[in-house]
Design an enzyme around this catalytic site. Structure first.
Site, mmCIF file in Angstrom:
data_model
loop_
_atom_site.group_PDB
_atom_site.id
_atom_site.type_symbol
_atom_site.label_atom_id
_atom_site.label_comp_id
_atom_site.label_asym_id
_atom_site.label_seq_id
_atom_site.Cartn_x
_atom_site.Cartn_y
_atom_site.Cartn_z
ATOM 1 C CE1 TYR A 23 -4.087 -1.741 -0.081
ATOM 2 C CE2 TYR A 23 -3.442 -2.795 1.968
ATOM 3 C CZ TYR A 23 -4.304 -2.694 0.889
ATOM 4 O OH TYR A 23 -5.385 -3.543 0.785
ATOM 5 C CG HIS A 31 -5.819 -5.312 -3.746
ATOM 6 N ND1 HIS A 31 -5.739 -3.933 -3.767
ATOM 7 C CD2 HIS A 31 -4.883 -5.755 -4.631
ATOM 8 C CE1 HIS A 31 -4.799 -3.570 -4.619
ATOM 9 N NE2 HIS A 31 -4.255 -4.656 -5.161
HETATM 10 P P1 AMP Z 1 -7.222 1.011 -3.405
HETATM 11 O O1 AMP Z 1 -5.735 0.946 -3.623
HETATM 12 O O2 AMP Z 1 -7.876 2.250 -3.940
HETATM 13 O O3 AMP Z 1 -7.893 -0.286 -3.786
HETATM 14 O O4 AMP Z 1 -7.425 1.145 -1.857
HETATM 15 C C1 AMP Z 1 -6.915 0.177 -1.022
HETATM 16 C C2 AMP Z 1 -7.779 0.034 0.155
HETATM 17 O O5 AMP Z 1 -7.660 1.188 0.971
HETATM 18 C C3 AMP Z 1 -9.258 -0.088 -0.133
HETATM 19 O O6 AMP Z 1 -9.627 -1.390 -0.476
HETATM 20 C C4 AMP Z 1 -9.852 0.346 1.185
HETATM 21 O O7 AMP Z 1 -9.775 -0.722 2.126
HETATM 22 C C5 AMP Z 1 -8.873 1.427 1.628
HETATM 23 N N1 AMP Z 1 -9.323 2.765 1.247
HETATM 24 C C6 AMP Z 1 -9.177 3.346 0.047
HETATM 25 N N2 AMP Z 1 -9.714 4.601 0.066
HETATM 26 C C7 AMP Z 1 -10.178 4.783 1.327
HETATM 27 C C8 AMP Z 1 -10.829 5.861 2.003
HETATM 28 N N3 AMP Z 1 -11.101 6.997 1.395
HETATM 29 N N4 AMP Z 1 -11.171 5.682 3.312
HETATM 30 C C9 AMP Z 1 -10.885 4.530 3.954
HETATM 31 N N5 AMP Z 1 -10.266 3.487 3.374
HETATM 32 C C10 AMP Z 1 -9.923 3.601 2.089
#
Ligand code: AMP
Length: 165
Positions: free
Chosen positions: A56, A132
């Site tokens: 991440y 994911h």
């Molecule tokens: P992504 O890389 O966009 O798939 O984000 C990875 C993970 O981060 C997501 O699956 C959520 O668990 C978390 N996440 C992403 N955006 C948010 C947000 N605005 N608030 C809280 N958790 C988030």
């Protein structure tokens, strides 16, 4: 129908600790197999904090990262390399919106969770969204390199190549 002339891609899919603990591994994998996507790598991994920060890396400085790290390190995940025609886009469509409450029925998140940012924030935890999937081909290539050694990825034929495409 997708055409064989479209690009064959590989993407990273993780079944997060909530999917594993809810015994949804087989149910979710079946959805990918049924559409003709091919699993070319798969393993169970218990991620630690260092590895979470690598996976991440785009989110480490964000306010929600701490909760996200606690969630992804809370139990084992299933990591899969999934191959298919335009698989990055197809898998993202099958997974649905990040917030399960907003994910439409028929998507994986929409069918198996009702979690919302509002509820998760109130509890001070990360949103439990089961899965994911890489969001672009560039990120898929980066993430697959992080999760799999070349020797853990395999090439083989499935019947879908004859009957589904
Ligand atoms: P992504 O890389 O966009 O798939 O984000 C990875 C993970 O981060 C997501 O699956 C959520 O668990 C978390 N996440 C992403 N955006 C948010 C947000 N605005 N608030 C809280 N958790 C988030």
């Amino acid at each position: 129908m997708r055409r064989v002339s479209e690009p064959l891609e590989r993407t990273l899919v993780l079944l997060k600790p909530d999917a594993v603990e809810r015994a949804l591994i087989g149910t979710i994998i079946t959805r990918f197999e049924n559409v003709g996507l091919k699993i070319v790598g798969m393993k169970m991994v218990w991620v630690d904090a260092d590895f979470s920060k690598k996976h991440y890396s785009d989110h480490v400085s964000k306010p929600f990262y701490k909760g996200l790290e606690s969630f992804i390190t809370a139990g084992p995940v299933i990591a899969m390399a999934i191959e298919g025609i335009s698989s990055v886009d197809l898998v993202r469509k099958m997974v649905g919106a990040t917030e399960p409450k907003k994910a439409v029925p028929g998507t994986i998140r929409g069918d198996y969770s009702q979690h919302s940012y509002e509820w998760a924030d109130k509890k001070g935890i990360a949103i439990k969204n089961l899965i994911h999937a890489s969001d672009s081909l560039e990120n898929a290539q980066k993430e697959l390199k992080l999760w799999f050694a070349p020797s853990e990825l395999h090439s083989y034929k499935t019947v879908h190549e004859v009957h589904v495409f």
